[in-house]
Enzyme design. Sequence first.
Site, PDB file in Angstrom:
ATOM      1  N   TYR A 158       5.591  -8.906  16.603  1.00 53.09           N
ATOM      2  CA  TYR A 158       5.752  -7.974  15.484  1.00 53.09           C
ATOM      3  C   TYR A 158       6.516  -6.728  15.930  1.00 53.09           C
ATOM      4  O   TYR A 158       7.469  -6.291  15.277  1.00 53.09           O
ATOM      5  CB  TYR A 158       4.372  -7.595  14.935  1.00 53.09           C
ATOM      6  CG  TYR A 158       4.372  -6.416  13.988  1.00 53.09           C
ATOM      7  CD1 TYR A 158       4.954  -6.507  12.726  1.00 53.09           C
ATOM      8  CD2 TYR A 158       3.786  -5.210  14.354  1.00 53.09           C
ATOM      9  CE1 TYR A 158       4.955  -5.421  11.853  1.00 53.09           C
ATOM     10  CE2 TYR A 158       3.774  -4.126  13.484  1.00 53.09           C
ATOM     11  CZ  TYR A 158       4.366  -4.239  12.244  1.00 53.09           C
ATOM     12  OH  TYR A 158       4.361  -3.161  11.392  1.00 53.09           O
ATOM     13  N   MET A 177       0.825  -1.205   0.000  1.00 52.49           N
ATOM     14  CA  MET A 177       0.000   0.000   0.000  1.00 52.49           C
ATOM     15  C   MET A 177       0.867   1.267   0.000  1.00 52.49           C
ATOM     16  O   MET A 177       0.663   2.164  -0.816  1.00 52.49           O
ATOM     17  CB  MET A 177      -0.899  -0.032   1.238  1.00 52.49           C
ATOM     18  CG  MET A 177      -1.965   1.017   1.293  1.00 52.49           C
ATOM     19  SD  MET A 177      -3.214   0.592   2.540  1.00 52.49           S
ATOM     20  CE  MET A 177      -2.213   0.470   4.034  1.00 52.49           C
TER      21      MET A 177
END
Length: 283
Positions: A122, A12
């Site tokens: 993460y 994106m």
Amino acid sequence: MTRYLITGAGGMLGQDLQQALLGRAVTALTRAELDISDGSAVGAAVEGHDVVINAAAYTKVDDAETDEATARRVNAQGAEMLARAAVQSGARLVHVSTDYVFDGTATTPYAEDTPTHPVSAYGRTKAEGEAFVRSVAPHSSYIVRGAWLYGAGGPNFAKTMLRLAASHDTVSVVTDQVGQPTWTGDLARQIVALLDADAPAGVYHGTNSGQASWFEFTKAIFAEAGLDPERVLPTDSSAFVRPAPRPAYSVLGHDGWAAAGIAPMRDWRDALHAAAAAGVLTA
């Protein structure tokens, strides 16, 4: 002529970076075209470029809890490989990071120099990547932390909400997580402005200004899409138990931009309105 390399160009942000750099000498490599954890491939790709923008990342936040090794290979090892190759080639590096390097327990915006304290796999791998970049390329790198990203070129929260709106009378969204909805179009242009200004190396927070809960963001999405915002109902995080913890507070401070003589990114509401006008808000 400045030559730019974008990694993660199919994502994106990567797609919006290509638009922001339109008309310049750009090499755009997708994840399939360049594995950033492969040192030899990275060295060959970086050679001949003056600027490297690393928009490649492992972003499956929940999956990372049980596959941290894969996340680390991309988010930490990949960042290290790119930093080493950039230094060897004399290129500047922009490394895109995340608000997940913080624990979300703050009550005022995180400053750029706040020590990282991730609470998810993460977040840990992204913090490791930042540390590698700072260690390997302290004088020629920018770490730009994004958060709550949405845009035309990939799956994101805004698209998910609009998709749910098409099939549900109401949607329930949490009020107890606060952050900064950020249009990748704005972030891409801000990264280009950072490079064009030849700003000092360091950490910059690439988020739209202001703050909102996911609930407030969703109501604004509905309004911009011509839907009834009253269809958005409040709930809290206990209704959505997920493998990875989410920071409750992800508001980032923007002092770094002022110090570099660059205007911070506009308010998230103004950005959302512009994104809607540009046709970004589609399911």
